[in-house]
Design a protein around this motif. Structure first.
Motif, mmCIF file in Angstrom:
data_model
loop_
_atom_site.group_PDB
_atom_site.id
_atom_site.type_symbol
_atom_site.label_atom_id
_atom_site.label_comp_id
_atom_site.label_asym_id
_atom_site.label_seq_id
_atom_site.Cartn_x
_atom_site.Cartn_y
_atom_site.Cartn_z
ATOM 1 N N PHE A 154 0.822 -1.050 -0.004
ATOM 2 C CA PHE A 154 0.124 -0.201 -0.112
ATOM 3 C C PHE A 154 0.990 1.159 0.203
ATOM 4 C CE2 PHE A 154 -2.471 3.089 2.747
ATOM 5 C CZ PHE A 154 -3.272 3.360 1.568
ATOM 6 N N ALA A 155 1.787 1.099 0.798
ATOM 7 C CA ALA A 155 2.767 2.464 0.911
ATOM 8 C C ALA A 155 3.555 2.512 -0.539
ATOM 9 C CB ALA A 155 3.768 2.088 1.731
ATOM 10 N N TYR A 156 3.889 1.553 -1.031
ATOM 11 C CA TYR A 156 4.603 1.684 -2.239
ATOM 12 C C TYR A 156 3.792 2.357 -3.476
ATOM 13 C CZ TYR A 156 6.987 0.248 -6.712
ATOM 14 O OH TYR A 156 7.642 0.265 -7.937
ATOM 15 N N SER A 157 2.319 1.827 -3.230
ATOM 16 C CA SER A 157 1.506 2.451 -4.296
ATOM 17 C C SER A 157 1.049 3.636 -4.108
ATOM 18 C CB SER A 157 -0.026 1.467 -4.165
ATOM 19 O OG SER A 157 0.401 0.011 -4.341
ATOM 20 N N LEU A 158 1.463 4.164 -2.881
ATOM 21 C CA LEU A 158 1.128 5.664 -2.691
ATOM 22 C C LEU A 158 2.466 6.646 -3.146
ATOM 23 C CD1 LEU A 158 -0.489 5.588 0.779
ATOM 24 C CD2 LEU A 158 -1.705 6.389 -1.321
ATOM 25 N N ARG A 159 3.435 6.032 -3.861
ATOM 26 C CA ARG A 159 4.745 6.689 -3.878
ATOM 27 C C ARG A 159 4.475 8.061 -4.831
ATOM 28 N NH1 ARG A 159 4.070 2.640 -7.507
ATOM 29 N NH2 ARG A 159 5.060 2.537 -9.635
ATOM 30 N N ASP A 160 3.440 8.047 -5.889
ATOM 31 C CA ASP A 160 3.237 9.038 -6.669
ATOM 32 C C ASP A 160 1.913 9.782 -6.589
ATOM 33 O OD1 ASP A 160 5.485 8.525 -7.995
ATOM 34 O OD2 ASP A 160 4.722 7.051 -9.255
ATOM 35 N N ILE A 161 1.311 9.473 -5.088
ATOM 36 C CA ILE A 161 0.086 9.759 -4.901
ATOM 37 C C ILE A 161 0.100 10.254 -3.414
ATOM 38 C CG2 ILE A 161 -2.294 9.382 -4.305
ATOM 39 C CD1 ILE A 161 -1.871 6.925 -6.295
ATOM 40 N N LYS A 162 -0.636 11.762 -3.359
ATOM 41 C CA LYS A 162 -0.802 12.257 -1.806
ATOM 42 C C LYS A 162 -1.672 11.489 -1.023
ATOM 43 C CE LYS A 162 0.281 16.834 -3.631
ATOM 44 N NZ LYS A 162 0.036 18.447 -3.815
ATOM 45 N N LEU A 163 -1.055 11.441 0.427
ATOM 46 C CA LEU A 163 -2.005 10.882 1.309
ATOM 47 C C LEU A 163 -3.310 11.579 1.295
ATOM 48 C CD1 LEU A 163 -2.282 8.386 2.922
ATOM 49 C CD2 LEU A 163 -1.103 9.872 4.775
ATOM 50 N N SER A 164 -3.036 12.800 1.242
ATOM 51 C CA SER A 164 -4.364 13.649 1.535
ATOM 52 C C SER A 164 -5.375 13.420 0.379
ATOM 53 C CB SER A 164 -3.873 15.149 1.380
ATOM 54 O OG SER A 164 -3.342 15.485 -0.006
ATOM 55 N N SER A 165 -4.852 13.038 -0.750
ATOM 56 C CA SER A 165 -5.949 12.561 -1.798
ATOM 57 C C SER A 165 -6.770 11.345 -1.538
ATOM 58 C CB SER A 165 -5.173 12.331 -3.171
ATOM 59 O OG SER A 165 -4.639 13.627 -3.591
ATOM 60 N N ILE A 166 -5.964 10.491 -0.927
ATOM 61 C CA ILE A 166 -6.626 8.972 -0.208
ATOM 62 C C ILE A 166 -7.643 9.489 0.927
ATOM 63 C CG2 ILE A 166 -6.291 7.138 0.966
ATOM 64 C CD1 ILE A 166 -5.225 6.793 -1.724
ATOM 65 N N ILE A 167 -7.291 10.251 1.950
ATOM 66 C CA ILE A 167 -8.140 10.776 2.820
ATOM 67 C C ILE A 167 -9.414 11.444 2.299
ATOM 68 C CG2 ILE A 167 -8.352 12.263 4.983
ATOM 69 C CD1 ILE A 167 -5.343 11.822 5.097
ATOM 70 N N VAL A 168 -9.341 12.267 1.479
ATOM 71 C CA VAL A 168 -10.509 12.793 0.694
ATOM 72 C C VAL A 168 -11.144 11.878 0.168
ATOM 73 C CG1 VAL A 168 -11.192 14.573 -1.150
ATOM 74 C CG2 VAL A 168 -9.380 15.108 0.420
ATOM 75 N N ASP A 169 -10.951 11.055 -0.701
ATOM 76 C CA ASP A 169 -11.734 10.082 -1.333
ATOM 77 C C ASP A 169 -12.427 9.118 0.017
ATOM 78 O OD1 ASP A 169 -10.905 10.583 -3.776
ATOM 79 O OD2 ASP A 169 -9.214 9.205 -4.004
ATOM 80 N N LEU A 170 -11.729 8.739 0.999
ATOM 81 C CA LEU A 170 -12.327 8.006 1.960
ATOM 82 C C LEU A 170 -13.433 8.813 2.725
ATOM 83 C CD1 LEU A 170 -11.858 5.219 3.457
ATOM 84 C CD2 LEU A 170 -10.420 6.422 4.862
#
Length: 339
Positions: free
Chosen positions: A20-36
């Motif tokens: 999961f951490a590797y998949s986030l290498r080019d993605i901001k964690l904040s974007s995941i939080i917004v989607d969640l």
């Protein structure tokens, strides 16, 4: 659980977090939080219901097989079996631990080892048969999509199909051509004696013949219970249907519209086949990779694709293992011998 299983469980959690951490290498964690935050919990709840129904319907199959064998095999015992199976599958390569885990759970409930093996064998035959049927349909619907997206993945899918099909063909040969199959199996393993000590080879040969004899005896019961087998087959088809629908409802929960449900289900069937080939517990790595490659065309947002993959793995892998750990802590009811 044993200390070894605890170590494997922790390693699988660590691998999942790492992927999961590797998949986030080019993605901001904040974007995941917004989607969640904007997740449609109604649709996600439907996906959760699907995995629960998948496990419950397997318990129904166990209960059907046990009804005429033991008085007192309760629904609690039946529901406990698929949960323990999920834990066994999740901790072993190629899901080899599922059958022994179920056997142990049934013996804890007071079921004779021979009868438990009989039930698990019939359940296995039905489950494998329904997987092959679903896979053939899915090949017709979604294989061209996989072949276009990833040639190597399409080869893995075909190889997985051949493995499952070979299992079914082997079982049918034992059922209907017992003597021929037993002789052929012993011929196939004969070259092994060139590399093995005589006592080990003889032990392997004896084990093989015992397994073939056991399945043949059980196949006589299977052939005499066509009505029950047909009923169980339909339930298993429905059970697998709920499992295959999980990615569809997860994508709906992320606000992804215009989905072709038949295509999504077919691709998940093919992913299921790929996972079975990876020699790592839970198909870790292969499962996430297959999901991200095949469903990237449906999910344009990188953050939503990663979140969808995470939610899918939580429901289809980690949920079952945690449920299995909980089931192990529950004391089973003891069966009573039929009058």
């Amino acid at each position: 659980m044993s200390r070894k299983n605890w170590v494997i469980f922790v390693l699988m959690l660590a691998c999942g977090i790492g992927i999961f951490a590797y998949s986030l290498r080019d993605i901001k964690l904040s974007s995941i939080i917004v989607d969640l935050v904007h997740l449609n919990w109604g649709w996600f709840g439907t996906a959760l219901l699907c995995i629960c129904l998948y496990l419950f319907l397997e318990a129904v199959v166990v209960k059907i097989f046990m009804n005429d064998r033991h008085d007192g095999f309760t629904w609690k015992d039946a529901i406990r079996i698929p949960l323990v199976e999920q834990l066994g599958n999740g901790l072993t390569p190629f899901s080899t631990g599922g059958q022994p885990a179920q056997l142990l759970a049934m013996m804890q409930a007071g079921v004779d080892a021979g009868q438990a093996s009989s039930v698990l064998l019939m359940k296995f035959v039905v489950f494998q048969s329904m997987i092959v049927i679903n896979f053939i349909i899915s090949l017709l619907v979604g294989f061209h999509y996989i072949a276009a997206k990833m040639h190597v993945l399409s080869l893995l899918v075909l190889f997985g199909f051949l493995v499952h099909l070979s299992v079914i063909i082997g079982l049918l040969l034992v059922m209907y051509w017992y003597n021929f199959t037993k002789k052929a199996a012993n011929i196939v393993i004969r070259p092994a004696h060139w590399f093995m000590k005589p006592d080990k080879y003889e032990k392997m040969q004896a084990t093989l013949n015992e397994k073939i004899d056991t399945f043949y005896q059980e196949s006589l019961k299977i052939k005499s219970e066509y009505g029950k087998m047909a009923k169980v087959s339909l339930i298993t088809l429905l059970q697998l249907g709920f499992y295959y629908l999980i990615p569809y409802f997860i994508m709906l929960s992320l606000g992804i519209d215009g989905l072709n449900v038949l295509m999504v289900v077919s691709l998940n069937v093919l992913i299921f086949m790929v996972i079975s080939l990876f020699p790592i517990p839970g198909g870790t790595g292969g499962a996430e990779y297959s999901f991200s490659v095949l469903f990237s065309s449906f999910i344009a947002s990188g953050s939503k694709l990663v979140l969808a993959m995470l939610l899918w793995r939580i429901l289809t892998y980690y949920f079952g293992m945690f449920a299995g750990m909980f089931a192990l802590m529950i004391k089973p009811d003891r069966v009573h011998e039929p009058d």
